[in-house]
Write a protein that holds these residues in place. Structure first.
Motif, mmCIF file in Angstrom:
data_model
loop_
_atom_site.group_PDB
_atom_site.id
_atom_site.type_symbol
_atom_site.label_atom_id
_atom_site.label_comp_id
_atom_site.label_asym_id
_atom_site.label_seq_id
_atom_site.Cartn_x
_atom_site.Cartn_y
_atom_site.Cartn_z
ATOM 1 N N GLU A 1 0.982 -1.807 0.131
ATOM 2 C CA GLU A 1 -0.040 -0.247 -0.227
ATOM 3 C C GLU A 1 0.914 1.316 -0.118
ATOM 4 N N ARG A 2 2.071 1.146 1.121
ATOM 5 C CA ARG A 2 2.371 2.292 1.047
ATOM 6 C C ARG A 2 4.312 3.123 -0.261
ATOM 7 N N LEU A 3 4.202 1.630 -1.417
ATOM 8 C CA LEU A 3 4.678 1.592 -2.314
ATOM 9 C C LEU A 3 3.592 2.015 -3.626
ATOM 10 N N VAL A 4 2.601 1.687 -3.254
ATOM 11 C CA VAL A 4 1.074 2.341 -4.284
ATOM 12 C C VAL A 4 0.968 3.833 -3.784
ATOM 13 N N GLY B 1 0.648 5.358 -14.065
ATOM 14 C CA GLY B 1 0.224 5.996 -13.833
ATOM 15 C C GLY B 1 -1.295 5.332 -12.909
ATOM 16 N N SER B 2 -1.447 3.877 -13.109
ATOM 17 C CA SER B 2 -2.772 3.873 -12.494
ATOM 18 C C SER B 2 -2.477 2.601 -11.500
ATOM 19 N N HIS B 3 -2.759 3.251 -10.589
ATOM 20 C CA HIS B 3 -2.582 2.388 -9.368
ATOM 21 C C HIS B 3 -2.826 1.353 -8.540
ATOM 22 N N THR B 4 -4.031 1.478 -9.078
ATOM 23 C CA THR B 4 -4.760 0.199 -9.434
ATOM 24 C C THR B 4 -4.296 -0.833 -10.037
ATOM 25 N N ALA B 5 -3.778 -0.543 -11.187
ATOM 26 C CA ALA B 5 -3.076 -2.043 -12.190
ATOM 27 C C ALA B 5 -1.205 -2.215 -10.989
ATOM 28 N N TYR B 6 -1.161 -1.241 -10.272
ATOM 29 C CA TYR B 6 0.377 -1.536 -9.764
ATOM 30 C C TYR B 6 0.105 -1.973 -8.905
ATOM 31 N N GLN C 1 5.595 -3.237 11.269
ATOM 32 C CA GLN C 1 6.921 -3.934 10.301
ATOM 33 C C GLN C 1 7.435 -3.301 9.247
ATOM 34 N N SER C 2 6.226 -2.903 8.471
ATOM 35 C CA SER C 2 6.330 -2.608 6.475
ATOM 36 C C SER C 2 6.603 -0.735 7.073
ATOM 37 N N ALA C 3 6.162 -0.362 8.363
ATOM 38 C CA ALA C 3 6.159 0.973 8.420
ATOM 39 C C ALA C 3 7.989 0.812 8.952
ATOM 40 N N ILE C 4 7.973 0.616 9.918
ATOM 41 C CA ILE C 4 9.625 0.231 9.948
ATOM 42 C C ILE C 4 11.076 -0.034 8.694
ATOM 43 N N LYS C 5 10.174 -0.584 8.289
ATOM 44 C CA LYS C 5 11.008 -0.987 6.718
ATOM 45 C C LYS C 5 11.416 0.094 5.868
#
Lengths: 213, 183
Positions: free
Chosen positions: A8-11, B18-23, B156-160
């Protein structure tokens, strides 16, 4: 769960990107190092005094074409090797071709020359200085290209470093030919080639340490 | 496999446009692929989650580097292979110091280490508080990301991400410092 969070953050961080950035950076580095080597040559060794007279002659142009063709092929290789999946394809043979053409031409010149002249054609007057000077002139370009590669994603650092070093070396050889008054093909085929390959070897030596990402 | 490649490539191209959904879709589909790629190669590692996330971050950082004529899966696996090789090399280096050599090494390095510690503190002070905490816990105290998360309350992902950003900022600062030093 956690990985979804990261996703989500990367998006959220998705921004438009410049797709030609690698090519632009490599081209920019080549132009800057060309200018840097020209200034370095002007300050350090100077330009050959007969430059205006031979500017239109094949003696100068064949040297520039020799170096320019290698520089172009090696720069294209550097762009390819900056990417994780590097398909170098037929570019290595293309980069090697000018060396081979020069070698064949040199052998032809040597076989048709008279025996006492042969040795002169190979060593000229400056064989001890030429490769070292080309290597020194190549240093700004090598640094610039490695700097560019560092910001990309090379997965074959040795090969990428070799290509970058060859590009920088060929650029330096072209610049050096504006000073150097040796115009015999055997000289170019041996000593210019040695200078360019020394720069390439240095690149491939430095790259594994420098190109971490 | 071909259907997968075609779908992922289409998602990647849409993401680059630029598509966030696709990403989001792309990263979600890429994640299990990367995970099984890593496990297939080296078996289960304790840090496989970290590695997967590192690969995803690298995909994100280097996305401009992808070219449409390349296979997307090949590009993805090349990044995964690179990150894996890096991790394996790192392990090898860490295990290289044998226990019996260790006391002497520590002895000899002690002064340098104190100086280095002070440098590190000074560098870290320049970072935002979250990034500083994340780097201190995981990189300096060698806590696992899960421990750090439990003790600090950050996810955890915030830490990374904090570590990733913080280290990037430090590298940038260091480069500036060396550039100025050269002049």
């Amino acid at each position: 769960m956690e990985t979804n969070d990261l996703i989500e953050r990367l998006v959220a961080d998705l921004r438009p990107v410049n797709r030609r950035r690698t090519e632009q950076l490599v081209a920019g580095a080549m132009i800057l190092s060309l200018l840097a080597s020209l200034v370095l040559l002007g300050v350090w060794l100077g330009f050959r005094p007969d430059l205006p007279h031979i500017a239109a002659s094949p003696r100068l142009w064949s040297k520039l074409a020799y170096a320019g063709a290698i520089a172009a092929a090696a720069a294209a290789l550097t762009c390819r090797l900056a990417r994780p999946v590097a398909s170098t394809g037929d570019l290595w043979p293309l980069a090697a071709a000018p060396f081979l053409i020069a070698a064949v031409w040199a052998i032809h010149d040597l076989t048709t020359a008279s025996a006492p002249l042969r040795w002169r054609l190979v060593v000229g007057r400056s064989w001890t200085e030429c490769p070292v000077r080309i290597l020194v002139l190549a240093l700004p370009g090598l640094a610039a290209l490695l700097w560019v590669l560092r910001r990309q994603a090379p997965t074959q650092p040795r090969q990428a470093g070799f290509a970058a070093g060859l590009a920088a070396g060929a650029l330096a050889a072209g610049v050096y030919s504006l000073h150097c008054r040796e115009d015999s093909v055997p000289f170019l085929a041996v000593w210019y080639a040695l200078g360019m390959l020394a720069s390439a070897a240095l690149g491939s030596l430095l790259a594994p340490r420098w190109l971490r990402w | 496999m071909h259907a997968l490649e075609a779908r992922l490539k289409a998602l990647m191209l849409a993401s680059l446009a630029g598509s966030h959904t696709a990403y989001r879709q792309l990263l979600r589909e890429a994640e299990p692929l990367v995970r099984s790629f890593l496990i297939n190669r080296v078996g289960m590692r304790a840090d496989v989650d970290d590695l997967v996330q590192e690969v995803l971050i690298a995909v994100h950082t280097h996305r401009a580097n992808y070219q449409p004529e390349q296979l997307f899966t090949a590009w993805l696996y090349a990044i995964a292979r690179h990150k894996l090789a890096d991790a394996v090399r790192h392990d090898a280096r860490r295990h290289h110091v044998r226990l019996e050599d260790a006391p002497e090494r520590i002895e000899a390095d002690h002064g340098d280490r104190v100086a280095a510690r002070l440098d590190v503190d000074r560098l870290l002070d320049a970072l935002p508080c979250k990034q500083r905490a994340a780097i201190r816990c995981v990189k300096l105290r060698q806590w696992t990301v899960a421990d750090t998360s439990a003790r600090t309350g950050m996810s955890q992902s915030a830490i990374k991400l904090s570590i990733h950003r913080g280290l990037n900022a430090l590298v940038g600062r260091r480069r500036e410092a060396t550039a100025h030093g050269d002049e």
